[in-house]
Design a protein around this motif. Structure first.
Motif, PDB file in Angstrom:
ATOM      1  N   GLU A 189      34.491  37.467  46.953  1.00 43.26           N
ATOM      2  CA  GLU A 189      35.194  37.018  45.762  1.00 43.26           C
ATOM      3  C   GLU A 189      36.321  36.056  46.144  1.00 43.26           C
ATOM      4  OE1 GLU A 189      36.230  39.479  41.872  1.00 43.26           O
ATOM      5  OE2 GLU A 189      37.382  40.102  43.602  1.00 43.26           O
ATOM      6  N   THR A 190      36.289  34.874  45.593  1.00 44.94           N
ATOM      7  CA  THR A 190      37.319  33.883  45.877  1.00 44.94           C
ATOM      8  C   THR A 190      38.566  34.169  45.042  1.00 44.94           C
ATOM      9  OG1 THR A 190      36.640  32.387  44.107  1.00 44.94           O
ATOM     10  CG2 THR A 190      35.539  32.122  46.263  1.00 44.94           C
TER      11      THR A 190
ATOM     12  N   ALA B 131      39.838  32.154  42.842  1.00 49.48           N
ATOM     13  CA  ALA B 131      39.535  31.745  41.467  1.00 49.48           C
ATOM     14  C   ALA B 131      38.716  32.803  40.729  1.00 49.48           C
ATOM     15  CB  ALA B 131      38.802  30.407  41.460  1.00 49.48           C
ATOM     16  N   GLU B 132      37.721  33.343  41.383  1.00 44.47           N
ATOM     17  CA  GLU B 132      36.884  34.372  40.747  1.00 44.47           C
ATOM     18  C   GLU B 132      37.705  35.596  40.383  1.00 44.47           C
ATOM     19  OE1 GLU B 132      32.645  33.301  42.954  1.00 44.47           O
ATOM     20  OE2 GLU B 132      34.038  34.700  43.896  1.00 44.47           O
ATOM     21  N   PHE B 133      38.532  36.046  41.303  1.00 43.83           N
ATOM     22  CA  PHE B 133      39.366  37.219  41.042  1.00 43.83           C
ATOM     23  C   PHE B 133      40.369  36.918  39.923  1.00 43.83           C
ATOM     24  CE2 PHE B 133      43.009  40.070  42.222  1.00 43.83           C
ATOM     25  CZ  PHE B 133      42.385  41.256  41.893  1.00 43.83           C
TER      26      PHE B 133
ATOM     27  N   PHE C  66      40.208  34.648  37.413  1.00 36.31           N
ATOM     28  CA  PHE C  66      39.603  34.555  36.081  1.00 36.31           C
ATOM     29  C   PHE C  66      39.053  35.912  35.614  1.00 36.31           C
ATOM     30  CE2 PHE C  66      39.736  30.013  37.154  1.00 36.31           C
ATOM     31  CZ  PHE C  66      40.431  29.573  36.037  1.00 36.31           C
ATOM     32  N   LYS C  67      38.677  36.759  36.557  1.00 41.31           N
ATOM     33  CA  LYS C  67      38.265  38.117  36.204  1.00 41.31           C
ATOM     34  C   LYS C  67      39.459  38.896  35.640  1.00 41.31           C
ATOM     35  CE  LYS C  67      37.195  41.306  39.318  1.00 41.31           C
ATOM     36  NZ  LYS C  67      36.486  41.960  40.437  1.00 41.31           N
TER      37      LYS C  67
ATOM     38  N   ARG D 257      39.897  26.265  38.747  1.00 45.83           N
ATOM     39  CA  ARG D 257      38.525  26.473  38.287  1.00 45.83           C
ATOM     40  C   ARG D 257      37.525  25.515  38.931  1.00 45.83           C
ATOM     41  NH1 ARG D 257      38.265  27.307  32.355  1.00 45.83           N
ATOM     42  NH2 ARG D 257      38.104  29.482  32.870  1.00 45.83           N
TER      43      ARG D 257
ATOM     44  N   LYS E  27      36.835  23.488  44.694  1.00 48.54           N
ATOM     45  CA  LYS E  27      36.408  24.547  45.611  1.00 48.54           C
ATOM     46  C   LYS E  27      37.519  24.831  46.621  1.00 48.54           C
ATOM     47  CE  LYS E  27      32.746  25.639  48.860  1.00 48.54           C
ATOM     48  NZ  LYS E  27      31.851  26.656  48.416  1.00 48.54           N
TER      49      LYS E  27
ATOM     50  N   LYS F 166      44.418  37.047  48.147  1.00 46.55           N
ATOM     51  CA  LYS F 166      43.270  36.148  47.995  1.00 46.55           C
ATOM     52  C   LYS F 166      43.656  34.695  48.303  1.00 46.55           C
ATOM     53  CE  LYS F 166      39.861  38.787  46.463  1.00 46.55           C
ATOM     54  NZ  LYS F 166      38.600  38.910  47.176  1.00 46.55           N
TER      55      LYS F 166
END
Length: 133
Positions: free
Chosen positions: A21-22, A24-26, A28-29, A56, A59, A88
């Motif tokens: 999990e990047t 950004a992923e964490f 936005f989650k 978002r 990368k 992160k």
């Protein structure tokens, strides 16, 4: 299997988990978990829309530490989630930093009042996060 093989296999699994999990992923989650919209978060954090677009779409983009702390306050994160979000991005709270001790105290006490935080920081001659003018 030998202990050496077991350790090598467990290290590989640990690395896989780390990279699953990047930031950004964490991030936005967490926004989704709090049932907030991106505009609500960037307004409350007093950040530019471009910062969120960079998170978002670019990368491996990592915001500045101060930006992440503003996001933590906007999302009103638990101390554990705050630490995870910082981690992160390669950051952490330091026990040797008065700034970090004050911010961590506010988060632990679930006090997300931006004025109170900045007032406390200013009293200690530390940089404010939200109201610098």
């Amino acid at each position: 299997p030998s202990i050496k093989r077991f350790l090598i296999q467990s290290q590989k699994k640990s690395l896989e988990v780390i990279f699953l999990e990047t930031f950004a992923e964490f991030f936005f989650k967490l926004i989704e978990k709090k049932n907030l919209t991106v505009p609500e978060v960037y307004r409350k954090a007093d950040l530019h829309r471009k910062t969120f677009s960079d998170i978002r779409h670019k990368k491996n983009y990592l915001p500045r530490r101060e930006t992440i702390i503003k996001i933590i306050f906007a999302l009103e994160l638990s101390f554990d989630d705050a630490q995870k979000l910082l981690k992160k991005a390669g950051y952490a709270f330091s026990d040797s930093s008065d700034f970090d001790l004050i911010v961590a105290k506010f988060i632990r006490e679930k006090n997300f009042n931006q004025w109170e935080l900045d007032s406390t920081l200013a009293k200690k001659n530390l940089p404010c996060l939200f109201f610098n003018d």
